[in-house]
Scaffold this motif. Structure first.
Motif, short mmCIF file in Angstrom:
data_model
loop_
_atom_site.label_atom_id
_atom_site.label_comp_id
_atom_site.label_asym_id
_atom_site.label_seq_id
_atom_site.Cartn_x
_atom_site.Cartn_y
_atom_site.Cartn_z
N MET A 162 0.84 -1.21 0.00
CA MET A 162 0.00 0.00 0.00
C MET A 162 0.87 1.25 0.00
O MET A 162 0.56 2.23 -0.68
CB MET A 162 -0.93 0.00 1.20
CG MET A 162 -2.12 -0.91 1.04
SD MET A 162 -3.41 -0.68 2.28
CE MET A 162 -2.55 -0.97 3.80
N PHE A 163 1.96 1.24 0.74
CA PHE A 163 2.86 2.38 0.76
C PHE A 163 3.52 2.57 -0.60
O PHE A 163 3.74 3.70 -1.03
CB PHE A 163 3.92 2.22 1.86
CG PHE A 163 4.81 3.41 2.01
CD1 PHE A 163 4.29 4.65 2.36
CD2 PHE A 163 6.17 3.30 1.80
CE1 PHE A 163 5.11 5.76 2.49
CE2 PHE A 163 7.00 4.39 1.92
CZ PHE A 163 6.46 5.63 2.27
N LEU A 196 10.56 0.07 -6.15
CA LEU A 196 11.52 -0.50 -5.20
C LEU A 196 10.84 -0.94 -3.91
O LEU A 196 11.19 -1.98 -3.34
CB LEU A 196 12.62 0.52 -4.89
CG LEU A 196 13.66 0.75 -5.97
CD1 LEU A 196 14.64 1.83 -5.54
CD2 LEU A 196 14.41 -0.54 -6.28
N MET A 197 9.87 -0.16 -3.46
CA MET A 197 9.15 -0.53 -2.23
C MET A 197 8.33 -1.80 -2.45
O MET A 197 8.28 -2.67 -1.57
CB MET A 197 8.25 0.62 -1.79
CG MET A 197 7.55 0.38 -0.48
SD MET A 197 8.65 0.08 0.92
CE MET A 197 9.47 1.65 1.04
N ALA A 225 8.86 -5.59 -0.58
CA ALA A 225 7.83 -6.41 0.09
C ALA A 225 7.99 -7.87 -0.31
O ALA A 225 7.88 -8.77 0.55
CB ALA A 225 6.44 -5.90 -0.28
N PHE A 226 8.26 -8.12 -1.59
CA PHE A 226 8.43 -9.52 -2.03
C PHE A 226 9.82 -10.05 -1.67
O PHE A 226 9.99 -11.26 -1.49
CB PHE A 226 8.14 -9.63 -3.52
CG PHE A 226 6.69 -9.51 -3.84
CD1 PHE A 226 5.83 -10.56 -3.61
CD2 PHE A 226 6.18 -8.32 -4.32
CE1 PHE A 226 4.46 -10.44 -3.87
CE2 PHE A 226 4.82 -8.19 -4.59
CZ PHE A 226 3.96 -9.25 -4.37
N VAL A 243 7.18 2.52 -15.29
CA VAL A 243 8.44 2.54 -14.53
C VAL A 243 8.31 1.69 -13.27
O VAL A 243 9.21 0.92 -12.92
CB VAL A 243 8.85 3.99 -14.19
CG1 VAL A 243 10.02 4.03 -13.23
CG2 VAL A 243 9.18 4.75 -15.46
N TYR A 244 7.18 1.83 -12.58
CA TYR A 244 6.90 1.06 -11.37
C TYR A 244 7.01 -0.44 -11.65
O TYR A 244 7.70 -1.17 -10.94
CB TYR A 244 5.50 1.42 -10.89
CG TYR A 244 4.99 0.70 -9.67
CD1 TYR A 244 5.16 1.22 -8.40
CD2 TYR A 244 4.28 -0.49 -9.79
CE1 TYR A 244 4.66 0.58 -7.29
CE2 TYR A 244 3.77 -1.14 -8.69
CZ TYR A 244 3.97 -0.60 -7.43
OH TYR A 244 3.47 -1.24 -6.33
N SER A 245 6.36 -0.88 -12.72
CA SER A 245 6.35 -2.30 -13.06
C SER A 245 7.75 -2.78 -13.49
O SER A 245 8.19 -3.86 -13.07
CB SER A 245 5.34 -2.54 -14.17
OG SER A 245 5.33 -3.87 -14.56
#
Length: 137
Positions: free
Chosen positions: A19-20, A40-41, A45-46, A119-121
């Motif tokens: 969520m963050f 990166l966040m 998590a993974f 970019v996130y993906s």
């Protein structure tokens, strides 16, 4: 690692970290964050899931391969630039649209958000590819 405390903490922290990461993605234009730090966040998590359980469990929790995340991310980033070309504008020009939400006002969405999602993906996929490769050895 077979630590019950770490596994329980991971089950509690992973949704919060994800969520963050979405928060960083969505509010990164006007503050620190964006697609890179959000990706990166999400990968962290993974990575935590990998440490607490194992690589197979983390891959199963991810539900897609890291390579697919990279392909999806690069495709979204390129597609966000191509949208402006179809409208006769230079490559990567921001195109915005307002979606009316009735009594809640309107939601402005545009190609920069699509680019940030790409970019996130891609960042999440590259980081997880590295983490999974190192953890398997």
């Amino acid at each position: 690692m077979n630590s019950l405390i770490l596994q329980t903490t991971t089950r509690l922290l992973q949704p919060l970290l994800l969520m963050f990461s979405v928060f960083l993605l969505l509010f990164g234009h006007n503050a620190p964050g964006g697609g890179f730090s959000g990706g990166l966040m999400a990968a962290s998590a993974f990575a935590l899931h990998t440490i607490a359980f194992d690589v197979a469990a983390a891959r199963e929790a991810l539900r897609v391969t890291p390579r697919q995340l990279i392909y999806i991310g690069l495709s979204m980033a390129v597609f966000s630039g191509m949208i402006s070309l179809t409208m006769g504008k230079p490559f990567m020009t921001s195109i915005w649209a307002a979606i009316p939400l009735g009594q809640f006002g309107k939601l402005d969405v545009g190609t920069p958000l699509l680019f940030d999602l790409g970019v996130y993906s891609a960042v999440c996929g590259v980081t997880l590819l590295i983490v999974f490769s190192l953890a398997e050895d």
